[in-house]
Motif scaffolding. Structure first.
Motif, short mmCIF file in Angstrom:
data_model
loop_
_atom_site.label_atom_id
_atom_site.label_comp_id
_atom_site.label_asym_id
_atom_site.label_seq_id
_atom_site.Cartn_x
_atom_site.Cartn_y
_atom_site.Cartn_z
N ALA A 13 0.83 -1.21 0.00
CA ALA A 13 0.00 0.00 0.00
C ALA A 13 0.87 1.26 0.00
O ALA A 13 0.58 2.21 -0.72
N ALA A 14 1.94 1.25 0.79
CA ALA A 14 2.84 2.40 0.82
C ALA A 14 3.49 2.63 -0.54
O ALA A 14 3.68 3.77 -0.97
N LEU A 19 3.61 6.07 -5.34
CA LEU A 19 3.54 6.23 -6.79
C LEU A 19 2.37 7.10 -7.24
O LEU A 19 2.27 7.43 -8.42
N SER A 20 1.50 7.50 -6.32
CA SER A 20 0.30 8.24 -6.70
C SER A 20 0.52 9.75 -6.81
O SER A 20 -0.40 10.47 -7.18
N ASP A 21 1.71 10.22 -6.50
CA ASP A 21 1.97 11.66 -6.53
C ASP A 21 2.83 12.03 -7.73
O ASP A 21 3.89 11.43 -7.94
N PRO A 22 2.41 13.02 -8.53
CA PRO A 22 3.18 13.40 -9.72
C PRO A 22 4.62 13.83 -9.42
O PRO A 22 5.53 13.49 -10.19
N LEU A 23 4.85 14.55 -8.33
CA LEU A 23 6.22 14.97 -8.02
C LEU A 23 7.09 13.76 -7.68
O LEU A 23 8.25 13.69 -8.10
N ARG A 24 6.53 12.82 -6.95
CA ARG A 24 7.31 11.62 -6.62
C ARG A 24 7.62 10.82 -7.88
O ARG A 24 8.71 10.25 -8.01
N LEU A 25 6.70 10.79 -8.83
CA LEU A 25 6.98 10.11 -10.10
C LEU A 25 8.11 10.81 -10.86
O LEU A 25 8.96 10.15 -11.46
N GLN A 26 8.14 12.14 -10.78
CA GLN A 26 9.23 12.88 -11.42
C GLN A 26 10.57 12.54 -10.76
O GLN A 26 11.58 12.40 -11.45
N VAL A 27 10.58 12.43 -9.44
CA VAL A 27 11.80 12.06 -8.73
C VAL A 27 12.27 10.69 -9.22
O VAL A 27 13.45 10.51 -9.53
N LEU A 28 11.35 9.74 -9.29
CA LEU A 28 11.72 8.39 -9.73
C LEU A 28 12.25 8.40 -11.17
O LEU A 28 13.22 7.70 -11.48
N LEU A 59 8.85 8.14 -0.33
CA LEU A 59 9.50 7.16 -1.21
C LEU A 59 10.39 6.21 -0.42
O LEU A 59 10.46 5.01 -0.71
N LYS A 60 11.08 6.75 0.60
CA LYS A 60 11.93 5.90 1.45
C LYS A 60 11.09 4.95 2.29
O LYS A 60 11.44 3.78 2.43
N GLU A 61 10.00 5.44 2.87
CA GLU A 61 9.14 4.59 3.69
C GLU A 61 8.53 3.46 2.86
O GLU A 61 8.30 2.37 3.38
N ALA A 62 8.29 3.72 1.59
CA ALA A 62 7.77 2.69 0.68
C ALA A 62 8.90 1.82 0.13
O ALA A 62 8.65 0.90 -0.64
N GLN A 63 10.12 2.13 0.53
CA GLN A 63 11.32 1.42 0.10
C GLN A 63 11.54 1.45 -1.42
O GLN A 63 12.15 0.57 -2.00
N LEU A 64 11.04 2.51 -2.06
CA LEU A 64 11.25 2.67 -3.50
C LEU A 64 12.57 3.35 -3.81
O LEU A 64 13.09 3.21 -4.92
#
Length: 109
Positions: A13-14, A19-28, A59-64
């Protein structure tokens, strides 16, 4: 029947939440090709360090992503095994669910 071990549902779930946030997707996307420090990420995304820290924490808490410190800088990179975990989770739906082929416009003619 043998039970297949699976990662904790909270981690799955984390991962999807992260992955549901556009800024986090840009970081990835930026981390796909290389490890980057926070300063480089801030500059590339034109965001403040405090805003970016909030997203990196998710992202770290989700271990991505994983972080390593070098001097006063923290460098981030993708944690690819966790992406595999999410991919395998989704593949279980594909493997065990009947998927109907998409209808084309010709079917209506």
């Amino acid at each position: 029947m043998q039970k297949v071990s699976s990662p904790p549902s909270t981690l799955i779930a984390a991962g999807f939440h992260a992955l549901s946030d556009p800024l986090r997707l840009q970081v990835l996307d930026l981390l796909r090709s290389q490890e980057l420090c926070v300063c480089d990420l801030c500059e590339a995304l034109a965001v403040s360090q405090s805003k970016l820290s909030f997203h990196l924490k998710a992202l770290k808490e989700a271990q991505l992503v994983q972080a390593r410190q070098e001097g006063r800088w923290i460098y981030y990179s993708l944690n690819l095994p966790q992406f595999v975990v999410l991919e395998q989770y989704l593949s279980e739906f594909r493997r065990f669910s009947p998927i109907l082929p998409a209808r084309s416009c010709r079917d209506n003619a």
